[in-house]
Design a protein around this motif. Structure first.
Motif, mmCIF file in Angstrom:
data_model
loop_
_atom_site.group_PDB
_atom_site.id
_atom_site.type_symbol
_atom_site.label_atom_id
_atom_site.label_comp_id
_atom_site.label_asym_id
_atom_site.label_seq_id
_atom_site.Cartn_x
_atom_site.Cartn_y
_atom_site.Cartn_z
ATOM 1 N N ARG A 1 -1.338 -3.177 7.078
ATOM 2 C CA ARG A 1 -2.487 -3.391 6.406
ATOM 3 C C ARG A 1 -1.975 -4.703 5.640
ATOM 4 N NH1 ARG A 1 -6.194 0.672 2.968
ATOM 5 N NH2 ARG A 1 -7.045 1.162 5.070
ATOM 6 N N GLY B 1 1.202 5.344 0.040
ATOM 7 C CA GLY B 1 0.885 6.602 0.187
ATOM 8 C C GLY B 1 1.151 7.028 1.593
ATOM 9 N N GLU B 2 0.384 8.236 1.830
ATOM 10 C CA GLU B 2 0.887 8.855 3.255
ATOM 11 C C GLU B 2 0.204 8.214 4.408
ATOM 12 O OE1 GLU B 2 3.213 10.939 3.420
ATOM 13 O OE2 GLU B 2 3.697 10.423 1.247
ATOM 14 N N SER B 3 -0.946 7.908 4.143
ATOM 15 C CA SER B 3 -2.014 7.298 5.104
ATOM 16 C C SER B 3 -1.415 6.459 6.229
ATOM 17 C CB SER B 3 -3.166 6.448 4.640
ATOM 18 O OG SER B 3 -3.925 6.114 5.571
ATOM 19 N N PRO B 4 -1.571 6.953 7.287
ATOM 20 C CA PRO B 4 -0.852 6.033 8.593
ATOM 21 C C PRO B 4 -1.652 4.476 8.635
ATOM 22 C CG PRO B 4 -2.230 7.771 9.539
ATOM 23 C CD PRO B 4 -2.298 8.086 7.885
ATOM 24 N N TYR B 5 -2.910 4.383 8.101
ATOM 25 C CA TYR B 5 -3.504 3.166 8.059
ATOM 26 C C TYR B 5 -3.003 2.232 7.178
ATOM 27 C CZ TYR B 5 -7.016 5.940 10.828
ATOM 28 O OH TYR B 5 -7.617 6.633 11.582
ATOM 29 N N TYR B 6 -1.948 2.779 6.375
ATOM 30 C CA TYR B 6 -1.424 1.719 5.387
ATOM 31 C C TYR B 6 -0.375 0.935 6.064
ATOM 32 C CZ TYR B 6 -3.448 4.183 1.385
ATOM 33 O OH TYR B 6 -4.390 4.482 0.542
ATOM 34 N N TRP C 1 0.797 -1.160 -0.077
ATOM 35 C CA TRP C 1 0.010 0.056 -0.024
ATOM 36 C C TRP C 1 0.867 1.245 0.012
ATOM 37 C CZ3 TRP C 1 -5.459 -0.141 -0.537
ATOM 38 C CH2 TRP C 1 -5.946 -1.153 -0.197
#
Lengths: 342, 350
Positions: free
Chosen positions: B165, B157-162, B155
C-alpha cells in the motif's frame, strides 16, 4: 539478461574497448543487481579528506579582494534576428487577436474618439509600434517588412509611441476639425522624453564615469603601487573575509560610495606565485599569494582615490570585454569566470 | 551469442597493441566526401546576405504584384483548398487530426513572445547570480550529503492489505510533506514560475454583474483570459452557497507574468499612499508569496485608470496576488521577491 551473459560481458570489457558503449552501459536488471555483492557501508558514509598534513606545505599570503560592480541599468540591444522575430510575432498577433473594443475606451463622438479614428486611418491597426499594417482583410498576408525597413528597431518603435502621444493625427488636415484638434493639443499633459541609451561618457569614452556602458556590468579596476591594474585587494589581517572587504572598499574608494556586500563567501580566487620565496617576520617562507574575491555592488556615489590607504594610483570602471585587455594574461585567466557576461 | 564471440573479441583486443602503426596514422590521411564539401558550405548569416540591386529593392511592392497577378483572373475559392483544424478532438484514429499548437493555423495557437521583458533580463544579469552568492553553502571536496531516510510512514499492523500500500503522509491534520532543501547550486537558483491574480466577489451571488466587472478588470491588468470558479461548500457565516460562481483567477506565465510584475512594482505600488509592503507573515513554506490589493489600489493600474469611468465604481473588486516561485522555503522566496523590488514588513515567517 542472465548471469552468464553478464560475466561474459565483464570479461570482454576487461579485455578491451571492443563492446559498444550502449551495451557496456546498459543498466543491470534488478535481479542481477541484487545478486551483486552489496557495497560496504563505510564507503557510502561521510568522507572528509584530512586537512592537516604531516609534512610542511608551502605557505601563501592570504589576501582579500573586492569585486565591486555596477549592474546593468538598461535592457540590452536586441540582435536583429530577435527584433525581426518579435515584430513578426506582434503582427501575427494583430491578425489573430479579437478586434479592439473601441467604445469601451472612447465614447462615441468625443474628441478622443475622433482622434482615434484619424490615427487608425493612418496606421490601419490599433497597435502603435508595428508600423502601417492591417491584420484583417484581403491583404493581411502582407505582414513582412521590406528590405531596409526600420519597423523592427527599438528606437523606431519608441519614436512612434512618443509621436502618438504628442500628435493629434490632424496635423496634415486643414479646416475646422484640424483647428479644434490643434486647440485640444495644447491641453495635453507634457511628458519627458526618455534619455538616450548612449550617454555622454560613452561618446567621450570616460572610463572613470559610472554613467557609461549602461547595458553592461561595470567593475572597479584600480592601479596599484606597482602600476598593475587589478581589483582592489589587501592582505588579510586579524579579521574575517567580509570584514576585510568592507575595510578595503572604504580604504580604496573612500567613504563616498554606497555599497552592498553580496554574501559573505568569496566568488573566486587568484593565485600568484612569487619568483623567489619571501620569508615573513614569523619565519614562514611564502611561495606566493592567494586572493579571495568578495562580491559587492555599488548603489550610489563614486570612487575617490584622494587619500586612499592602499597606495592606489588610478581607477577605472570597465566591463568584461575591456577588462581582458586591461589586466595581465594570468590574472585574466583566473578571474574571467567570476565576471558576468553582460 | 556473446559467448561464441568471446575468443575473437579477446584476440582482437589483445592484438590491438601489436598492430602496425599505419592504422593509427590512417585517420590523418583519410579523405571523406565532406572534406571537399566543407569549404563550399557558406558561413554567412542572414544579415550579410548578398545585397539586391538598388532599384529592385526600391520598386518592390508585394501588394501591387499580387493585384497585377490576380487582374482579370478568378482566384480559386479558398475555403475548399485550405486545411481547417477540426473543432473537436475525435481521438487518435480519426482521419481529421488537429494541428500542433505551434502552427499558426491551429485554433490553440498563441502568438508570442513579443519581447524580452526587462525583469527577465535583470534576473539573468543580476538577480540570479546575487542570490547564488548569498545563499551558497560551501562543502569541502569529498563531502557527501547524509542520505535522506524515508520521510513517509509505514503502515503498521497485521492486515495483509498493508503490503504494497502507498506509504502514509505525515501525522496530523492538514500536515503536508515539506519540500527538501537541496544545497544551492547554479542549477536550482529560485525563479518566478507563475503569478496568480485572484479576486473573490461574493456579491456575484446576488448580482452577476460584479463577476463580469471583476473579470474585465483582471483581464485588463493581466492580459490573460480569466477563469471563473464556483463555491465549493456552503459557508453560512459568509453567505456562500455551494455551486455559485464567486471568484475569478488569472494565471500568468512567462512574458505576461514579467510585464505584470514590472507594472505592479514600478507603477502601482509606489503610488499607493502609505503602503507598508508585503506582510512578512506571507509565504506558505513552499516558495509562494501572496499579498492583497484593495479596490482603491487596484484602480491605480494604468489600464484601469485610462478608462476608469467605464467600470461601475461600486463594483471594482480587490484582489490577491500570489507569486509562485520554485524556491523551497519562505526565506528563499522572500529573497527573490525582495530582489525584484517588493519590500516586506513586520514579523517574518520562517
Amino acid at each position: 539478461m542472465n548471469a552468464g551473459q553478464q560475466t561474459t560481458r565483464r570479461v570482454a570489457a576487461r579485455a578491451g574497448q571492443s563492446i559498444c558503449r550502449s551495451c557496456r552501459n546498459t543498466p543491470r536488471t534488478y535481479a542481477t543487481a541484487a545478486a551483486a555483492a552489496p557495497t560496504p557501508e563505510h564507503a557510502l558514509g561521510q568522507h572528509i579528506p584530512p586537512v592537516a598534513h604531516s609534512s610542511p606545505s608551502p605557505s601563501y599570503a592570504v589576501n582579500a579582494g573586492v569585486l565591486l560592480s555596477r549592474p546593468p541599468q538598461i535592457t540590452r540591444d536586441l540582435h536583429p534576428f530577435e527584433a525581426a522575430f518579435f515584430l513578426y510575432q506582434k503582427r501575427l498577433n494583430e491578425r489573430l487577436a479579437l478586434p479592439f473594443t473601441r467604445y469601451f475606451y472612447f465614447k462615441a463622438r468625443t474628441p478622443a474618439d475622433r482622434e482615434w479614428k484619424r490615427k487608425m486611418a493612418q496606421r490601419l491597426t490599433p497597435a502603435r509600434d508595428i508600423g502601417r499594417y492591417k491584420g484583417y482583410g484581403e491583404e493581411a498576408w502582407n505582414d513582412e517588412v521590406l528590405v531596409g525597413a526600420k519597423e523592427s528597431e527599438l528606437q523606431w518603435q519608441v519614436d512612434r509611441l512618443l509621436e502618438d502621444a504628442e500628435t493629434t493625427g490632424a496635423e496634415e488636415d486643414s479646416g475646422v476639425a484640424a483647428a479644434a484638434a490643434n486647440a485640444a493639443k495644447d491641453e495635453r499633459e507634457a511628458f519627458e522624453r526618455p534619455p538616450g541609451r548612449e550617454t555622454e561618457a560613452d561618446r567621450t569614452n570616460d572610463t572613470r564615469s559610472l554613467a557609461r556602458a549602461l547595458q553592461r556590468t561595470l567593475y572597479l579596476l584600480v592601479k596599484n603601487k606597482e602600476g598593475r591594474w587589478e581589483f582592489p585587494q589587501d592582505r588579510l589581517r586579524d579579521e574575517n573575509l567580509h570584514g576585510a572587504a568592507q575595510r578595503i572598499i572604504t580604504a580604496s574608494g573612500g567613504p563616498n560610495m554606497n555599497t552592498w556586500l553580496v554574501g559573505h563567501v568569496p566568488i573566486g580566487h587568484f593565485q600568484h606565485t612569487y619568483s623567489a620565496p619571501i620569508t615573513t617576520s614569523t619565519g614562514l617562507s611564502e611561495q606566493g599569494s592567494k586572493t579571495f574575491f568578495l562580491k559587492a555592488r555599488i548603489m550610489a556615489g563614486q570612487a575617490n582615490l584622494k587619500d586612499n590607504k592602499l597606495g592606489l594610483q588610478d581607477f577605472k570602471w570597465l566591463h568584461k570585454d575591456e577588462l581582458k585587455s586591461a589586466v595581465d594574461g594570468d590574472y585574466w585567466r583566473q578571474i574571467k569566470n567570476m565576471l558576468a557576461e553582460r | 551469442m556473446a559467448l561464441r564471440e568471446l575468443p575473437y573479441r579477446t584476440a582482437t583486443a589483445l592484438c590491438r597493441d601489436a598492430r602496425p602503426t599505419v592504422s593509427a596514422i590512417q585517420p590523418l590521411f583519410r579523405r571523406n566526401a565532406s572534406t571537399d564539401a566543407a569549404p563550399e558550405v557558406e558561413s554567412t548569416s542572414f544579415l550579410d546576405a548578398p545585397a539586391k540591386p538598388e532599384e529592385a529593392v526600391k520598386d518592390f511592392d508585394p501588394i501591387a504584384r499580387s493585384r497585377a497577378r490576380r487582374r482579370g483572373k478568378k482566384q480559386l475559392p479558398p475555403s475548399r483548398y485550405q486545411y481547417r483544424e477540426p473543432k473537436y478532438y475525435r481521438g487518435p484514429l480519426h482521419p481529421h487530426q488537429p494541428l500542433p499548437v505551434s502552427d499558426p493555423a491551429s485554433r490553440r495557437f498563441q502568438p508570442g513572445p513579443f519581447g524580452l521583458p526587462r525583469l527577465d533580463q535583470t534576473y539573468q544579469s543580476t538577480i540570479a547570480q546575487d542570490i547564488l552568492a548569498m545563499t551558497y553553502q560551501h562543502y569541502p571536496p569529498g563531502y557527501r550529503a547524509p542520505k535522506v531516510e524515508q520521510r513517509l510512514r509505514e503502515w503498521q499492523g497485521e492486515s495483509p492489505y498493508y503490503k504494497g500500500r502507498p506509504l502514509r503522509g505525515p501525522r496530523g491534520k492538514g500536515e503536508v510533506l515539506r519540500l527538501l532543501q537541496e544545497p544551492r547550486t547554479f542549477r536550482n537558483i529560485p525563479k518566478i514560475t507563475k503569478v496568480v491574480v485572484h479576486s473573490m466577489v461574493p456579491e456575484a451571488m446576488q448580482d452577476s454583474a460584479n463577476m463580469h466587472v471583476a473579470g474585465m478588470i483582471l483581464q485588463a491588468i493581466t492580459n490573460v483570459r480569466v477563469e471563473s470558479h464556483k463555491a465549493k461548500h456552503n459557508v453560512v457565516g459568509w453567505g456562500l452557497r455551494e455551486g455559485r460562481y464567486v471568484s475569478v483567477t488569472a494565471t500568468l506565465e512567462r512574458e505576461d507574468a514579467s510585464h505584470f510584475l514590472e507594472k505592479l512594482i514600478d507603477v502601482v505600488l509606489p503610488r499607493i499612499k502609505e503602503w507598508k509592503g508585503v506582510p512578512g507573515s506571507s509565504g506558505d513554506g513552499h516558495g509562494n508569496i501572496s499579498f492583497g490589493l484593495t479596490p482603491d489600489q487596484l484602480a491605480l493600474f494604468p489600464e484601469i485608470e485610462v478608462n476608469y469611468d467605464a467600470y461601475p465604481p461600486k463594483m471594482i473588486p480587490g484582489c490577491h496576488i500570489t507569486i509562485i516561485t520554485d524556491a523551497t522555503s519562505n526565506k528563499d522566496a522572500r529573497l527573490l521577491t525582495q530582489a525584484i523590488g517588493l519590500p516586506f514588513y513586520g514579523k517574518l515567517n520562517d
